[in-house]
Design a protein around this motif. Structure first.
Motif, PDB file in Angstrom:
ATOM      1  N   UNK A  62       0.823  -1.209   0.000  1.00  0.00           N
ATOM      2  CA  UNK A  62       0.000   0.000   0.000  1.00  0.00           C
ATOM      3  C   UNK A  62       0.864   1.269   0.000  1.00  0.00           C
ATOM      4  N   UNK A  63       1.891   1.373   0.866  1.00  0.00           N
ATOM      5  CA  UNK A  63       2.712   2.587   0.819  1.00  0.00           C
ATOM      6  C   UNK A  63       3.375   2.805  -0.542  1.00  0.00           C
ATOM      7  N   UNK A  64       3.840   1.738  -1.153  1.00  0.00           N
ATOM      8  CA  UNK A  64       4.474   1.852  -2.467  1.00  0.00           C
ATOM      9  C   UNK A  64       3.487   2.265  -3.549  1.00  0.00           C
ATOM     10  N   UNK A  65       2.294   1.674  -3.518  1.00  0.00           N
ATOM     11  CA  UNK A  65       1.262   2.037  -4.491  1.00  0.00           C
ATOM     12  C   UNK A  65       0.849   3.495  -4.329  1.00  0.00           C
ATOM     13  N   UNK A  66       0.652   3.908  -3.082  1.00  0.00           N
ATOM     14  CA  UNK A  66       0.251   5.291  -2.820  1.00  0.00           C
ATOM     15  C   UNK A  66       1.340   6.263  -3.268  1.00  0.00           C
ATOM     16  N   UNK A  67       2.598   5.927  -2.998  1.00  0.00           N
ATOM     17  CA  UNK A  67       3.710   6.800  -3.390  1.00  0.00           C
ATOM     18  C   UNK A  67       3.787   6.952  -4.908  1.00  0.00           C
ATOM     19  N   UNK A  68       3.660   5.839  -5.618  1.00  0.00           N
ATOM     20  CA  UNK A  68       3.735   5.888  -7.078  1.00  0.00           C
ATOM     21  C   UNK A  68       2.574   6.687  -7.666  1.00  0.00           C
ATOM     22  N   UNK A  69       1.361   6.460  -7.157  1.00  0.00           N
ATOM     23  CA  UNK A  69       0.188   7.177  -7.674  1.00  0.00           C
ATOM     24  C   UNK A  69       0.269   8.666  -7.348  1.00  0.00           C
ATOM     25  N   UNK A  70       0.725   9.008  -6.147  1.00  0.00           N
ATOM     26  CA  UNK A  70       0.834  10.415  -5.759  1.00  0.00           C
ATOM     27  C   UNK A  70       1.914  11.119  -6.573  1.00  0.00           C
ATOM     28  N   UNK A  71       3.029  10.444  -6.801  1.00  0.00           N
ATOM     29  CA  UNK A  71       4.103  11.022  -7.603  1.00  0.00           C
ATOM     30  C   UNK A  71       3.609  11.277  -9.026  1.00  0.00           C
ATOM     31  N   UNK A  72       2.868  10.316  -9.571  1.00  0.00           N
ATOM     32  CA  UNK A  72       2.318  10.461 -10.918  1.00  0.00           C
ATOM     33  C   UNK A  72       1.315  11.616 -10.985  1.00  0.00           C
ATOM     34  N   UNK A  73       0.587  11.852  -9.883  1.00  0.00           N
ATOM     35  CA  UNK A  73      -0.396  12.933  -9.837  1.00  0.00           C
ATOM     36  C   UNK A  73       0.246  14.285  -9.544  1.00  0.00           C
ATOM     37  N   UNK A  74       1.544  14.300  -9.276  1.00  0.00           N
ATOM     38  CA  UNK A  74       2.236  15.557  -9.016  1.00  0.00           C
ATOM     39  C   UNK A  74       2.102  16.054  -7.587  1.00  0.00           C
ATOM     40  N   UNK A  75       1.821  15.154  -6.662  1.00  0.00           N
ATOM     41  CA  UNK A  75       1.709  15.519  -5.250  1.00  0.00           C
ATOM     42  C   UNK A  75       3.022  15.235  -4.538  1.00  0.00           C
TER      43      UNK A  75
ATOM     44  N   UNK B 218       4.357   3.538   6.397  1.00  0.00           N
ATOM     45  CA  UNK B 218       3.340   4.477   5.912  1.00  0.00           C
ATOM     46  C   UNK B 218       3.930   5.340   4.801  1.00  0.00           C
ATOM     47  N   UNK B 219       3.044   5.867   3.984  1.00  0.00           N
ATOM     48  CA  UNK B 219       3.419   6.867   2.994  1.00  0.00           C
ATOM     49  C   UNK B 219       2.612   8.114   3.285  1.00  0.00           C
ATOM     50  N   UNK B 220       3.284   9.257   3.324  1.00  0.00           N
ATOM     51  CA  UNK B 220       2.633  10.536   3.552  1.00  0.00           C
ATOM     52  C   UNK B 220       2.449  11.239   2.213  1.00  0.00           C
ATOM     53  N   UNK B 221       1.218  11.668   1.946  1.00  0.00           N
ATOM     54  CA  UNK B 221       0.910  12.416   0.733  1.00  0.00           C
ATOM     55  C   UNK B 221       0.390  13.772   1.186  1.00  0.00           C
ATOM     56  N   UNK B 222       0.996  14.837   0.682  1.00  0.00           N
ATOM     57  CA  UNK B 222       0.624  16.183   1.091  1.00  0.00           C
ATOM     58  C   UNK B 222      -0.262  16.829   0.032  1.00  0.00           C
ATOM     59  N   UNK B 223      -1.402  17.340   0.481  1.00  0.00           N
ATOM     60  CA  UNK B 223      -2.321  18.085  -0.380  1.00  0.00           C
ATOM     61  C   UNK B 223      -2.207  19.531   0.096  1.00  0.00           C
ATOM     62  N   UNK B 224      -1.554  20.361  -0.713  1.00  0.00           N
ATOM     63  CA  UNK B 224      -1.139  21.685  -0.259  1.00  0.00           C
ATOM     64  C   UNK B 224      -2.020  22.831  -0.716  1.00  0.00           C
ATOM     65  N   UNK B 225      -2.997  22.579  -1.558  1.00  0.00           N
ATOM     66  CA  UNK B 225      -3.985  23.599  -1.880  1.00  0.00           C
ATOM     67  C   UNK B 225      -5.252  22.922  -2.388  1.00  0.00           C
TER      68      UNK B 225
END
Length: 158
Positions: free
Chosen positions: A109-122, A133-140
């Motif tokens: 799950x952390x790897x999948x989330x990291x790859x998807x977030x990186x692809x989305x530009x987060x 865990x993987x931390x994904x930051x939503x900054x706006x």
């Protein structure tokens, strides 16, 4: 064009919650749990709510946890937990245990989330804890829509 960006962590968290709870597509099985409507943002992040998958009982009977959402004064942090925390703490030492209880069979799950977030530009960061865990930051506010494919990738894997 809008001149101002939405950078209020509480409002960003509310937007994300609205997108998740109102989604009738691939995220329709997700729900919010332990929501704190009066959450006050902190620099370390305050837990605003958990995102769970309905129909799959977790340790508390609410549903399988997909992510935890924390609010900061200027952003939201979404934490994706790796593996099944209950499985890691309640491991059974038995030769008749089914192969599906083997943590190595669980999706990353952390790897999948990291790859998807990186692809989305987060912005993405690993958190070296157990379970990982993987931390994904939503900054706006505009990045809220980019966080949805990350949730979709995780939901598809579990």
């Amino acid at each position: 064009m809008v001149a101002d960006r939405l950078t209020d962590g509480v409002r960003i968290g509310q937007l994300l919650a609205s997108e998740v709870s109102g989604n009738e597509g691939r995220l329709r099985d997700l729900a919010l749990a332990d929501a704190d409507p009066d959450v006050e943002p902190t620099t370390d992040g305050a837990l605003a709510y958990r995102i769970v998958r309905e129909g799959e009982a977790g340790g508390d009977g609410v549903g399988r946890e997909v992510a935890e959402v924390y609010v900061h004064p200027d952003r939201v942090r979404v934490e994706f937990v790796g593996g099944d925390a209950d499985r890691e703490t309640d491991a059974v030492d038995s030769s008749d245990a089914p192969d599906s209880s083997d943590p190595s069979d669980a999706p990353d799950i952390p790897g999948l989330a990291a790859a998807a977030a990186d692809e989305a530009g987060l912005r993405v960061r690993p958190k070296a804890v157990r379970p990982p865990r993987t931390l994904v930051f939503v900054e706006d506010g505009a990045q809220v829509k980019r966080a949805l494919p990350v949730l979709e990738a995780v939901v598809d894997a579990i």
